[in-house]
Design a protein around this motif. Structure first.
Motif, mmCIF file in Angstrom:
data_model
loop_
_atom_site.group_PDB
_atom_site.id
_atom_site.type_symbol
_atom_site.label_atom_id
_atom_site.label_comp_id
_atom_site.label_asym_id
_atom_site.label_seq_id
_atom_site.Cartn_x
_atom_site.Cartn_y
_atom_site.Cartn_z
ATOM 1 N N ASP A 100 0.860 -1.190 0.000
ATOM 2 C CA ASP A 100 0.000 0.000 0.000
ATOM 3 C C ASP A 100 0.889 1.231 0.000
ATOM 4 O OD1 ASP A 100 -2.532 -1.370 0.317
ATOM 5 O OD2 ASP A 100 -1.960 -1.728 2.392
ATOM 6 N N LEU A 101 0.522 2.224 -0.809
ATOM 7 C CA LEU A 101 1.215 3.502 -0.840
ATOM 8 C C LEU A 101 0.148 4.577 -0.748
ATOM 9 C CD1 LEU A 101 3.760 5.216 -1.279
ATOM 10 C CD2 LEU A 101 3.319 5.032 -3.743
ATOM 11 N N GLY A 102 0.202 5.381 0.305
ATOM 12 C CA GLY A 102 -0.823 6.402 0.520
ATOM 13 C C GLY A 102 -0.212 7.785 0.634
ATOM 14 N N LEU A 103 -0.875 8.741 -0.004
ATOM 15 C CA LEU A 103 -0.478 10.148 0.066
ATOM 16 C C LEU A 103 -1.695 10.957 0.489
ATOM 17 C CD1 LEU A 103 1.384 10.284 -3.367
ATOM 18 C CD2 LEU A 103 2.413 9.979 -1.114
ATOM 19 N N THR A 104 -1.519 11.802 1.493
ATOM 20 C CA THR A 104 -2.610 12.653 1.968
ATOM 21 C C THR A 104 -2.125 14.095 1.993
ATOM 22 O OG1 THR A 104 -3.506 10.873 3.332
ATOM 23 C CG2 THR A 104 -4.217 13.101 3.862
ATOM 24 N N TRP A 105 -2.952 14.970 1.398
ATOM 25 C CA TRP A 105 -2.625 16.394 1.374
ATOM 26 C C TRP A 105 -3.713 17.133 2.136
ATOM 27 C CZ3 TRP A 105 -3.411 19.978 -3.394
ATOM 28 C CH2 TRP A 105 -2.920 21.247 -3.112
ATOM 29 N N ARG A 106 -3.321 17.805 3.201
ATOM 30 C CA ARG A 106 -4.264 18.603 3.978
ATOM 31 C C ARG A 106 -4.304 20.000 3.356
ATOM 32 N NH1 ARG A 106 -3.459 19.852 10.228
ATOM 33 N NH2 ARG A 106 -2.058 21.348 9.293
ATOM 34 N N ASN B 116 0.271 -34.822 -10.983
ATOM 35 C CA ASN B 116 -0.521 -33.615 -11.176
ATOM 36 C C ASN B 116 0.285 -32.425 -10.688
ATOM 37 O OD1 ASN B 116 -2.723 -31.844 -11.519
ATOM 38 N ND2 ASN B 116 -3.255 -32.086 -9.375
ATOM 39 N N TYR B 117 0.254 -31.324 -11.418
ATOM 40 C CA TYR B 117 0.901 -30.090 -10.989
ATOM 41 C C TYR B 117 0.020 -28.924 -11.416
ATOM 42 C CZ TYR B 117 4.289 -26.426 -10.243
ATOM 43 O OH TYR B 117 4.918 -25.301 -9.787
ATOM 44 N N THR B 118 -0.170 -27.968 -10.535
ATOM 45 C CA THR B 118 -1.024 -26.822 -10.808
ATOM 46 C C THR B 118 -0.305 -25.542 -10.394
ATOM 47 O OG1 THR B 118 -2.983 -28.158 -10.379
ATOM 48 C CG2 THR B 118 -3.277 -25.780 -10.344
ATOM 49 N N ALA B 119 -0.461 -24.506 -11.200
ATOM 50 C CA ALA B 119 0.102 -23.190 -10.873
ATOM 51 C C ALA B 119 -0.978 -22.134 -11.090
ATOM 52 C CB ALA B 119 1.317 -22.894 -11.728
ATOM 53 N N THR B 120 -1.123 -21.247 -10.127
ATOM 54 C CA THR B 120 -2.109 -20.170 -10.205
ATOM 55 C C THR B 120 -1.401 -18.850 -9.922
ATOM 56 O OG1 THR B 120 -3.843 -21.632 -9.392
ATOM 57 C CG2 THR B 120 -4.256 -19.269 -9.223
ATOM 58 N N ARG B 121 -1.733 -17.839 -10.684
ATOM 59 C CA ARG B 121 -1.152 -16.516 -10.463
ATOM 60 C C ARG B 121 -2.277 -15.505 -10.440
ATOM 61 N NH1 ARG B 121 3.348 -13.311 -14.084
ATOM 62 N NH2 ARG B 121 3.411 -11.513 -12.719
ATOM 63 N N TYR B 122 -2.230 -14.591 -9.449
ATOM 64 C CA TYR B 122 -3.273 -13.582 -9.276
ATOM 65 C C TYR B 122 -2.607 -12.237 -9.024
ATOM 66 C CZ TYR B 122 -7.031 -10.984 -6.999
ATOM 67 O OH TYR B 122 -7.943 -10.032 -6.646
ATOM 68 N N ARG B 123 -3.071 -11.190 -9.704
ATOM 69 C CA ARG B 123 -2.577 -9.831 -9.491
ATOM 70 C C ARG B 123 -3.772 -8.878 -9.455
ATOM 71 N NH1 ARG B 123 1.014 -12.627 -8.521
ATOM 72 N NH2 ARG B 123 3.056 -12.736 -9.434
ATOM 73 N N ARG B 124 -3.719 -7.927 -8.524
ATOM 74 C CA ARG B 124 -4.785 -6.913 -8.447
ATOM 75 C C ARG B 124 -4.144 -5.571 -8.114
ATOM 76 N NH1 ARG B 124 -9.298 -7.266 -3.917
ATOM 77 N NH2 ARG B 124 -7.437 -6.980 -2.681
ATOM 78 N N TYR B 125 -4.550 -4.558 -8.852
ATOM 79 C CA TYR B 125 -4.079 -3.205 -8.617
ATOM 80 C C TYR B 125 -5.305 -2.330 -8.385
ATOM 81 C CZ TYR B 125 -0.068 -5.159 -11.107
ATOM 82 O OH TYR B 125 0.964 -5.949 -11.514
ATOM 83 N N THR B 126 -5.279 -1.528 -7.338
ATOM 84 C CA THR B 126 -6.390 -0.606 -7.092
ATOM 85 C C THR B 126 -5.816 0.762 -6.738
ATOM 86 O OG1 THR B 126 -6.530 -1.230 -4.750
ATOM 87 C CG2 THR B 126 -7.986 -2.377 -6.263
ATOM 88 N N THR C 290 -4.636 6.464 -2.445
ATOM 89 C CA THR C 290 -4.021 5.217 -1.979
ATOM 90 C C THR C 290 -3.931 4.244 -3.145
ATOM 91 O OG1 THR C 290 -5.003 5.531 0.201
ATOM 92 C CG2 THR C 290 -4.165 3.344 -0.305
ATOM 93 N N PHE C 291 -2.722 3.764 -3.397
ATOM 94 C CA PHE C 291 -2.494 2.754 -4.418
ATOM 95 C C PHE C 291 -2.191 1.439 -3.705
ATOM 96 C CE2 PHE C 291 0.434 0.227 -7.009
ATOM 97 C CZ PHE C 291 -0.332 0.071 -8.142
ATOM 98 N N THR C 292 -2.837 0.347 -4.146
ATOM 99 C CA THR C 292 -2.657 -0.967 -3.518
ATOM 100 C C THR C 292 -2.330 -2.003 -4.577
ATOM 101 O OG1 THR C 292 -4.257 -0.421 -1.796
ATOM 102 C CG2 THR C 292 -3.770 -2.746 -2.102
ATOM 103 N N TYR C 293 -1.346 -2.810 -4.261
ATOM 104 C CA TYR C 293 -0.984 -3.961 -5.088
ATOM 105 C C TYR C 293 -1.170 -5.210 -4.238
ATOM 106 C CZ TYR C 293 1.924 -7.570 -7.139
ATOM 107 O OH TYR C 293 2.365 -8.761 -7.646
ATOM 108 N N ASP C 294 -1.820 -6.230 -4.811
ATOM 109 C CA ASP C 294 -1.993 -7.505 -4.123
ATOM 110 C C ASP C 294 -1.762 -8.606 -5.151
ATOM 111 O OD1 ASP C 294 -2.557 -9.412 -2.237
ATOM 112 O OD2 ASP C 294 -4.707 -9.029 -2.155
ATOM 113 N N GLY C 295 -0.828 -9.483 -4.851
ATOM 114 C CA GLY C 295 -0.544 -10.562 -5.789
ATOM 115 C C GLY C 295 -0.087 -11.813 -5.072
#
Length: 181
Positions: A119-125, A163-173, A135-140
């Motif tokens: 998470d990266l957050g910037l607040t300007w009063r 059996n072999y399985t691979a899953t990849r997930y990325r989310r940006y908000t 606020t920028f959020t990355y989740d992977g």
């Protein structure tokens, strides 16, 4: 916790482990139906599981001139699990051509999950009563794992499956907020 070049810095590391040693055995059992001709002479099942999670958290914060606030946090975890399933069943089936049968099951598997969240957050009063925040959020995460299945029936056949399985997930908000008090 520390202060580095005017930034408040905080870090945490930890780990958790899990261990299970489940086992089960049975001898001379007719099963649920006592009049059944097939009888289990012996059965043994073991299912050990080992798990481990390592994690780390790093946070950084700084306020500039009582007007601008910078906050960042990153969390990283690595979880892994190894397991085994062994079962040996010996049963008698008097009406079958081969009255004594051994079934052996051997299944091994593992999995690994690597996750990062930042998470990266910037607040300007702008005024004493009005603030704007972004606020920028990355989740992977990645999940990888597999199993090897073996079945040996004596007399009879052998089965082997991989059996072999691979899953990849990325989310940006990105969230933009205005706050008036």
């Amino acid at each position: 916790d520390a202060n580095l070049l005017g930034f408040n810095v905080s870090g945490t590391y930890g780990f958790r482990s899990f261990r299970d040693r489940t086992s089960y055995s049975l001898t001379n059992s007719p099963g649920d139906v006592p009049t059944n001709a097939n009888v289990i002479q012996s059965m043994e099942r073991i299912n050990p599981i080992n798990g481990l999670t390592n994690f780390g958290v790093l946070s950084v914060q700084r306020t500039f001139a009582d007007r601008f606030d910078f906050t960042a946090k990153i969390v990283h975890t690595v979880s892994s699990t190894d397991w085994l399933f062994l079962e040996n069943v010996r049963y008698v089936s008097p009406t079958a051509p081969n009255p004594v049968v051994n079934d052996n099951y051997d299944v091994t598997g593992d999995s690994k999950r690597v996750q990062t969240r930042g998470d990266l957050g910037l607040t300007w009063r702008i005024t004493d009563g009005f603030r704007v925040s972004n606020t920028f959020t990355y989740d992977g995460f990645n999940i990888n794992g597999g199993t090897v299945y073996n079945q040996v029936v004596t007399p009879g056949a052998t089965t082997r499956t991989n059996n072999y399985t691979a899953t990849r997930y990325r989310r940006y908000t990105n969230t933009l907020e205005g706050d008036y008090q």
